[in-house]
Design a protein around this motif. Structure first.
Motif, PDB file in Angstrom:
ATOM      1  N   GLU A 131      39.701 -46.951  74.327  1.00 43.35           N
ATOM      2  CA  GLU A 131      39.880 -45.504  74.464  1.00 43.35           C
ATOM      3  C   GLU A 131      39.693 -45.070  75.909  1.00 43.35           C
ATOM      4  O   GLU A 131      38.838 -45.584  76.618  1.00 43.35           O
ATOM      5  N   GLU A 135      44.792 -39.659  77.588  1.00 44.52           N
ATOM      6  CA  GLU A 135      45.910 -39.594  76.641  1.00 44.52           C
ATOM      7  C   GLU A 135      46.344 -38.144  76.458  1.00 44.52           C
ATOM      8  O   GLU A 135      45.546 -37.276  76.126  1.00 44.52           O
ATOM      9  N   GLY A 136      47.611 -37.872  76.697  1.00 39.13           N
ATOM     10  CA  GLY A 136      48.150 -36.532  76.536  1.00 39.13           C
ATOM     11  C   GLY A 136      48.008 -35.657  77.777  1.00 39.13           C
ATOM     12  O   GLY A 136      48.631 -34.613  77.859  1.00 39.13           O
ATOM     13  N   LYS A 137      47.181 -36.038  78.735  1.00 36.81           N
ATOM     14  CA  LYS A 137      47.000 -35.227  79.937  1.00 36.81           C
ATOM     15  C   LYS A 137      48.010 -35.585  81.012  1.00 36.81           C
ATOM     16  O   LYS A 137      48.476 -34.712  81.741  1.00 36.81           O
ATOM     17  N   GLU A 139      51.341 -38.592  82.076  1.00 34.51           N
ATOM     18  CA  GLU A 139      52.274 -39.594  81.556  1.00 34.51           C
ATOM     19  C   GLU A 139      51.799 -40.976  81.983  1.00 34.51           C
ATOM     20  O   GLU A 139      51.610 -41.251  83.167  1.00 34.51           O
TER      21      GLU A 139
END
Length: 186
Positions: A131, A135-137, A139
């Motif tokens: 993890e 992620e999502g912040k 590319e």
């Protein structure tokens, strides 16, 4: 919150984020590839005086590997500043305490020793597990590692029929791992 930077102290405008999975990778080989990306040497626009490298996110750093006996023989040393304060840890102990530090020290040793080193090191983010908080912040582009060529460790020596060594115990202790007949006979 769109105006806030993703990474503190790092300008993310035009910065490409590369993701590396370190699971089962050899530390030195992985560190050399990461250092190449951080310095920007993998791009055709590389200039030695310009920091044009990408940001690198490493996951599964706790599952890196060493070759040979480096787990027990490689030592990480530091000094406390007091007399007799030289401390050392093996690579196995260092990985158990700080899994990110093993790869961090290897990459830092491969970056150029100049004023841009700190800016390059700031673009490296290492996580012990799978993890990461990016992620999502931004590319994320995966970084493909070149394949590792392993030697085939099969039988190398073929003995003639009826061959008997003078001292079989010492002979098989020295050459047993390379003999086809030794594996078949045991």
């Amino acid at each position: 919150m769109a105006g806030r930077p993703v990474l503190r102290g790092l300008v993310t405008e035009g910065l490409r984020f590369r993701v590396v999975d370190a699971k089962g990778q050899v530390v030195g080989r992985l560190a050399s590839q990461i250092a190449k990306v951080l310095t920007g040497k993998d791009k055709p626009t590389y200039l030695p005086h310009v920091d044009g490298g990408d940001a690198v996110v490493v996951v599964n750093a706790a599952q890196v590997d060493f070759t040979g006996r480096k787990w027990d023989q490689k030592l990480y040393r530091w000094h406390t500043g007091y007399p007799g304060g030289l401390k050392e840890r093996t690579a196995r102990d260092q990985l158990a305490r700080e899994p990110e530090a093993v790869l961090q020290k290897a990459v830092m040793g491969m970056l150029p020793k100049n004023n841009m080193r700190r800016a390059m090191a700031r673009k490296l983010r290492i996580f012990a597990g799978p993890e990461h908080g990016l992620e999502g912040k931004v590319e994320l582009v995966p970084l493909d590692m070149p394949p590792r060529a392993l030697r085939v460790k099969g039988p190398v020596l073929e003995l003639e029929e009826g061959f008997e060594p003078f001292n079989p115990e010492a002979y098989y202790k020295r050459f047993g791992h390379r003999l086809a007949a030794a594996k078949a006979g045991q």
